[in-house]
Design a protein around this motif. Structure first.
Motif, short mmCIF file in Angstrom:
data_model
loop_
_atom_site.label_atom_id
_atom_site.label_comp_id
_atom_site.label_asym_id
_atom_site.label_seq_id
_atom_site.Cartn_x
_atom_site.Cartn_y
_atom_site.Cartn_z
N SER A 25 -10.14 5.76 2.43
CA SER A 25 -9.91 5.60 0.99
C SER A 25 -10.43 6.77 0.17
CB SER A 25 -10.57 4.30 0.50
OG SER A 25 -11.97 4.33 0.72
N ILE A 82 -3.41 -0.62 7.86
CA ILE A 82 -3.84 -1.88 7.25
C ILE A 82 -2.79 -2.96 7.47
CG2 ILE A 82 -4.36 -2.99 5.04
CD1 ILE A 82 -5.58 -0.28 4.17
N MET A 93 1.24 -2.81 0.28
CA MET A 93 0.79 -1.42 0.18
C MET A 93 1.77 -0.49 0.88
SD MET A 93 -2.76 0.42 1.46
CE MET A 93 -3.78 -0.90 0.83
N PHE A 106 -9.66 1.25 5.62
CA PHE A 106 -9.77 1.59 4.19
C PHE A 106 -11.07 2.32 3.91
CE2 PHE A 106 -11.17 0.56 -0.13
CZ PHE A 106 -10.10 1.06 -0.86
N MET A 164 -5.00 -3.66 -1.54
CA MET A 164 -6.20 -3.74 -0.70
C MET A 164 -7.11 -4.86 -1.17
SD MET A 164 -7.30 -2.41 2.01
CE MET A 164 -8.72 -3.01 2.92
N VAL A 211 -11.97 -3.37 -5.06
CA VAL A 211 -11.53 -3.88 -3.77
C VAL A 211 -12.52 -4.91 -3.24
CG1 VAL A 211 -11.11 -3.24 -1.36
CG2 VAL A 211 -10.19 -1.83 -3.20
N VAL A 249 -2.68 1.46 -4.08
CA VAL A 249 -3.57 1.29 -2.94
C VAL A 249 -4.62 0.22 -3.23
CG1 VAL A 249 -5.29 2.42 -1.46
CG2 VAL A 249 -3.22 3.65 -2.16
N LEU A 274 -2.64 5.29 6.12
CA LEU A 274 -3.63 4.27 5.78
C LEU A 274 -2.96 2.92 5.57
CD1 LEU A 274 -6.49 3.37 4.95
CD2 LEU A 274 -5.96 4.14 2.63
N ALA A 275 -1.87 2.92 4.82
CA ALA A 275 -1.16 1.67 4.56
C ALA A 275 -0.59 1.06 5.84
CB ALA A 275 -0.03 1.92 3.55
N TYR A 277 -5.86 -7.81 0.48
CA TYR A 277 -6.26 -7.78 1.90
C TYR A 277 -7.72 -8.21 2.05
CZ TYR A 277 -6.89 -6.11 6.68
OH TYR A 277 -7.17 -6.03 8.03
N THR A 278 -8.61 -7.65 1.22
CA THR A 278 -10.02 -8.00 1.35
C THR A 278 -10.28 -9.45 0.95
OG1 THR A 278 -10.43 -7.05 -0.86
CG2 THR A 278 -10.88 -5.65 1.06
#
Length: 267
Positions: A106, A247, A166, A102, A184, A128, A180, A243-244, A187-188
């Motif tokens: 990003s 991740i 995502m 990311f 994310m 995020v 996004v 990107l997705a 996720y974080t």
């Protein structure tokens, strides 16, 4: 659990910085141009070097043998005698690789594809990071009650869920920055619950070699994350899907590793 609680608390404090820094960078870029960020970074680096120079040495007797390259190699190889460092270190590596994907992609996705300017991108990045801070706060509270693995269990589910949501939104054709940013943040949040606990678990078998164990895990983590970041950077061609996918792959890998190393972690 105490170590995991303290590492989570440190993560909460550290997480505030990347939430604020991109906004400051956006303001600097608008007011003074992109070179200003490098000047401010240099000033901070010099201040940090001065602070480190004033810190007292904690090592009473410095061992001459461990400074040789061969001795260091032996120390690092000896760490693999305990499989726990592979299990917990792998969890850290996968979840951080998704985060680094990311970080690497990003700006291209949110600015070039979705049209956010520098300042708005800074706020999006900060949102995020709030997810990460929330995860570390949850980890601080849960580590004493559920233990290291109980907290990681929640974290790896959040990692996989954020990546999959995502990816699903990208495949569904949703073209909005929040498609996004919000997954994310989930996720974080998982990163905040997984990384401090995993670090505590990785260092636990090495009370006399904690520094070496931390260095080894950090080296592998950064090397793998950099590789993923390069691949994501080359894969983004007008679409946020690469990107997705990266991740989601890292989140699922962390979940699979956690489920597959139950006996190793319990030994």
């Amino acid at each position: 659990p105490r170590a995991a609680e303290e590492l989570s608390r440190m993560g909460t404090i550290m997480g505030l910085v990347p939430a604020i820094a991109p906004v400051i960078g956006g303001v600097l870029e608008r007011q003074f141009g992109w070179r200003a960020s490098f000047l401010v970074t240099t000033v901070f680096a010099m201040a940090l070097a001065g602070l480190v120079a004033m810190l007292p040495e904690t090592l009473k007797a410095r061992g001459a043998a461990v400074t040789s390259p061969l001795a260091l190699v032996r120390i690092y190889v000896g760490l693999f005698d305990r499989p726990k460092i592979i299990a917990y270190g792998g969890l850290m590596t996968f979840c951080y690789a998704g985060l680094f994907a990311f970080i690497s992609g990003s700006s291209f996705v949110l600015q070039n594809i979705y049209g956010l300017n520098e300042l708005v991108y800074g706020f999006a990045f900060g949102a995020v990071v709030i997810g990460y801070v929330a995860g570390t706060m949850i980890g601080t509270r849960f580590s004493g009650r559920r233990g290291i693995d109980g907290t990681i269990a929640i974290g790896v589910v959040a990692l996989a869920a954020g990546g999959l949501v995502m990816t699903g939104l990208m495949l569904a054709g949703v073209k909005h920055p929040l498609a996004v940013v919000l997954p994310m943040a989930v996720y974080t949040c998982g990163v905040g619950m997984t990384m401090p606990q995993s670090m505590a678990g990785a260092l636990m078998p090495f009370p006399d070699r904690a520094g070496a164990a931390s260095s080894l895990v950090g080296f592998v983590q950064m090397l793998f994350a950099a590789t993923i970041g390069i691949l994501v950077g080359h894969g983004i061609q007008g679409s946020a899907l690469p990107l997705a996918l990266a991740i989601a792959a890292m989140g699922l890998a962390a979940l699979a590793l956690f489920l597959g190393t139950k006996r190793i972690r319990a030994a």
